[in-house]
Design a protein around this motif. Structure first.
Motif, PDB file in Angstrom:
ATOM      1  N   LEU A 162     -17.555   0.492 -22.104  1.00 24.57           N
ATOM      2  CA  LEU A 162     -16.442   1.392 -22.407  1.00 24.57           C
ATOM      3  C   LEU A 162     -15.981   2.185 -21.196  1.00 24.57           C
ATOM      4  O   LEU A 162     -14.936   2.827 -21.229  1.00 24.57           O
ATOM      5  CB  LEU A 162     -16.830   2.360 -23.528  1.00 24.57           C
ATOM      6  CG  LEU A 162     -17.038   1.719 -24.899  1.00 24.57           C
ATOM      7  CD1 LEU A 162     -17.579   2.740 -25.880  1.00 24.57           C
ATOM      8  CD2 LEU A 162     -15.744   1.124 -25.411  1.00 24.57           C
ATOM      9  N   GLY A 163     -16.785   2.173 -20.113  1.00 26.23           N
ATOM     10  CA  GLY A 163     -16.423   2.886 -18.889  1.00 26.23           C
ATOM     11  C   GLY A 163     -16.520   4.399 -19.039  1.00 26.23           C
ATOM     12  O   GLY A 163     -15.668   5.127 -18.535  1.00 26.23           O
ATOM     13  N   MET A 164     -17.553   4.876 -19.754  1.00 27.02           N
ATOM     14  CA  MET A 164     -17.734   6.319 -19.909  1.00 27.02           C
ATOM     15  C   MET A 164     -19.220   6.661 -19.755  1.00 27.02           C
ATOM     16  O   MET A 164     -20.068   5.787 -19.850  1.00 27.02           O
ATOM     17  CB  MET A 164     -17.204   6.819 -21.262  1.00 27.02           C
ATOM     18  CG  MET A 164     -17.889   6.240 -22.474  1.00 27.02           C
ATOM     19  SD  MET A 164     -17.432   6.995 -24.045  1.00 27.02           S
ATOM     20  CE  MET A 164     -15.720   6.705 -24.145  1.00 27.02           C
ATOM     21  N   ALA A 165     -19.501   7.908 -19.502  1.00 30.54           N
ATOM     22  CA  ALA A 165     -20.881   8.358 -19.313  1.00 30.54           C
ATOM     23  C   ALA A 165     -21.647   8.285 -20.631  1.00 30.54           C
ATOM     24  O   ALA A 165     -21.058   8.360 -21.710  1.00 30.54           O
ATOM     25  CB  ALA A 165     -20.892   9.789 -18.789  1.00 30.54           C
ATOM     26  N   LYS A 166     -22.971   8.156 -20.516  1.00 33.61           N
ATOM     27  CA  LYS A 166     -23.803   8.075 -21.716  1.00 33.61           C
ATOM     28  C   LYS A 166     -23.683   9.337 -22.557  1.00 33.61           C
ATOM     29  O   LYS A 166     -23.655   9.274 -23.786  1.00 33.61           O
ATOM     30  CB  LYS A 166     -25.269   7.855 -21.328  1.00 33.61           C
ATOM     31  CG  LYS A 166     -25.559   6.483 -20.786  1.00 33.61           C
ATOM     32  CD  LYS A 166     -27.033   6.365 -20.446  1.00 33.61           C
ATOM     33  CE  LYS A 166     -27.330   5.053 -19.753  1.00 33.61           C
ATOM     34  NZ  LYS A 166     -28.735   4.938 -19.364  1.00 33.61           N
ATOM     35  N   SER A 167     -23.630  10.491 -21.904  1.00 34.80           N
ATOM     36  CA  SER A 167     -23.530  11.754 -22.654  1.00 34.80           C
ATOM     37  C   SER A 167     -22.201  11.846 -23.406  1.00 34.80           C
ATOM     38  O   SER A 167     -22.154  12.295 -24.551  1.00 34.80           O
ATOM     39  CB  SER A 167     -23.687  12.948 -21.707  1.00 34.80           C
ATOM     40  OG  SER A 167     -22.708  12.881 -20.686  1.00 34.80           O
ATOM     41  N   THR A 168     -21.116  11.400 -22.783  1.00 34.65           N
ATOM     42  CA  THR A 168     -19.809  11.401 -23.450  1.00 34.65           C
ATOM     43  C   THR A 168     -19.819  10.438 -24.625  1.00 34.65           C
ATOM     44  O   THR A 168     -19.285  10.743 -25.703  1.00 34.65           O
ATOM     45  CB  THR A 168     -18.700  11.003 -22.455  1.00 34.65           C
ATOM     46  OG1 THR A 168     -18.812  11.817 -21.286  1.00 34.65           O
ATOM     47  CG2 THR A 168     -17.322  11.166 -23.057  1.00 34.65           C
TER      48      THR A 168
ATOM     49  N   GLY B 266     -18.044  11.511 -34.498  1.00 34.13           N
ATOM     50  CA  GLY B 266     -17.439  10.555 -35.415  1.00 34.13           C
ATOM     51  C   GLY B 266     -16.276   9.794 -34.839  1.00 34.13           C
ATOM     52  O   GLY B 266     -15.612   9.037 -35.548  1.00 34.13           O
ATOM     53  N   ALA B 267     -15.971   9.980 -33.540  1.00 39.63           N
ATOM     54  CA  ALA B 267     -14.879   9.241 -32.911  1.00 39.63           C
ATOM     55  C   ALA B 267     -15.238   7.769 -32.751  1.00 39.63           C
ATOM     56  O   ALA B 267     -14.373   6.899 -32.771  1.00 39.63           O
ATOM     57  CB  ALA B 267     -14.547   9.854 -31.546  1.00 39.63           C
ATOM     58  N   ILE B 268     -16.534   7.498 -32.590  1.00 36.10           N
ATOM     59  CA  ILE B 268     -17.050   6.119 -32.526  1.00 36.10           C
ATOM     60  C   ILE B 268     -18.061   6.004 -33.647  1.00 36.10           C
ATOM     61  O   ILE B 268     -18.922   6.865 -33.816  1.00 36.10           O
ATOM     62  CB  ILE B 268     -17.724   5.837 -31.164  1.00 36.10           C
ATOM     63  CG1 ILE B 268     -16.701   5.966 -30.039  1.00 36.10           C
ATOM     64  CG2 ILE B 268     -18.362   4.462 -31.163  1.00 36.10           C
ATOM     65  CD1 ILE B 268     -17.299   5.834 -28.658  1.00 36.10           C
ATOM     66  N   ARG B 269     -17.967   4.942 -34.429  1.00 38.26           N
ATOM     67  CA  ARG B 269     -18.897   4.794 -35.543  1.00 38.26           C
ATOM     68  C   ARG B 269     -19.573   3.432 -35.498  1.00 38.26           C
ATOM     69  O   ARG B 269     -19.032   2.463 -34.956  1.00 38.26           O
ATOM     70  CB  ARG B 269     -18.182   4.985 -36.870  1.00 38.26           C
ATOM     71  CG  ARG B 269     -17.120   3.946 -37.156  1.00 38.26           C
ATOM     72  CD  ARG B 269     -16.441   4.217 -38.487  1.00 38.26           C
ATOM     73  NE  ARG B 269     -15.407   3.244 -38.741  1.00 38.26           N
ATOM     74  CZ  ARG B 269     -15.610   2.053 -39.304  1.00 38.26           C
ATOM     75  NH1 ARG B 269     -16.808   1.702 -39.689  1.00 38.26           N
ATOM     76  NH2 ARG B 269     -14.602   1.222 -39.495  1.00 38.26           N
TER      77      ARG B 269
END
Length: 150
Positions: free
Chosen positions: A5-11, A19-22
């Motif tokens: 997804l190209g984002m940090a693990k914490s994000t 709940g933005a990703i389920r």
């Protein structure tokens, strides 16, 4: 997943908690072909009572039918969770191969329940669940059993 997804693990973790990703598990379902649908429709039409077709089509009573189905079960799962006290010994969970876990098959037979005159149940409709097994004597002696034992 964070790399894809190209984002940090914490994000990513925060997005999941908000709940933005389920999570979603996808079960495979059979694809019905035209022939499958036609055969199902033929079966449904064959269950219509012929005497009622011209006036008010009704399905036949299925009180005299026995429904039979088979079900496969694995003898064990590849991973099981146990809860026990600290002083208990951990259970041994072994199998020759995780790819080839032994399966057993059962056949179940049920029918429509029968009730008597004062609404007393005379027959529950449960005929039985039968395992498909066979026993045969061992051909050779091994560390697990003697020759000839079932």
């Amino acid at each position: 997943m964070s790399i894809a997804l190209g984002m940090a693990k914490s994000t990513l973790h925060r997005s999941v908690k908000e709940g933005a990703i389920r999570a979603h598990s996808n079960v495979i379902k059979p694809e019905f072909t035209t022939e499958n649908m036609k055969s199902r429709l033929r079966f449904c039409l064959s269950m219509i009572d012929p005497g009622t077709i011209s006036t008010n089509p009704m399905f036949m009573y299925m009180y005299n039918h026995i429904h039979i189905d088979e079900k496969w079960f694995f003898m064990t799962k590849t991973s099981e969770k146990f809860y026990h006290l600290l002083e208990d010994i951990d259970p041994l969970h072994t199998c020759k191969s995780k790819k080839f876990i032994t399966k057993i098959m059962f056949m179940a037979a049920v029918a429509h329940p029968r009730y008597g005159g004062s609404n007393n149940e005379e027959f529950s409709g449960k005929i039985g669940v039968f395992p498909f097994i066979y026993k045969e004597p061992a051909k050779k002696k091994s560390k697990n059993h003697e020759a000839g034992t079932l």
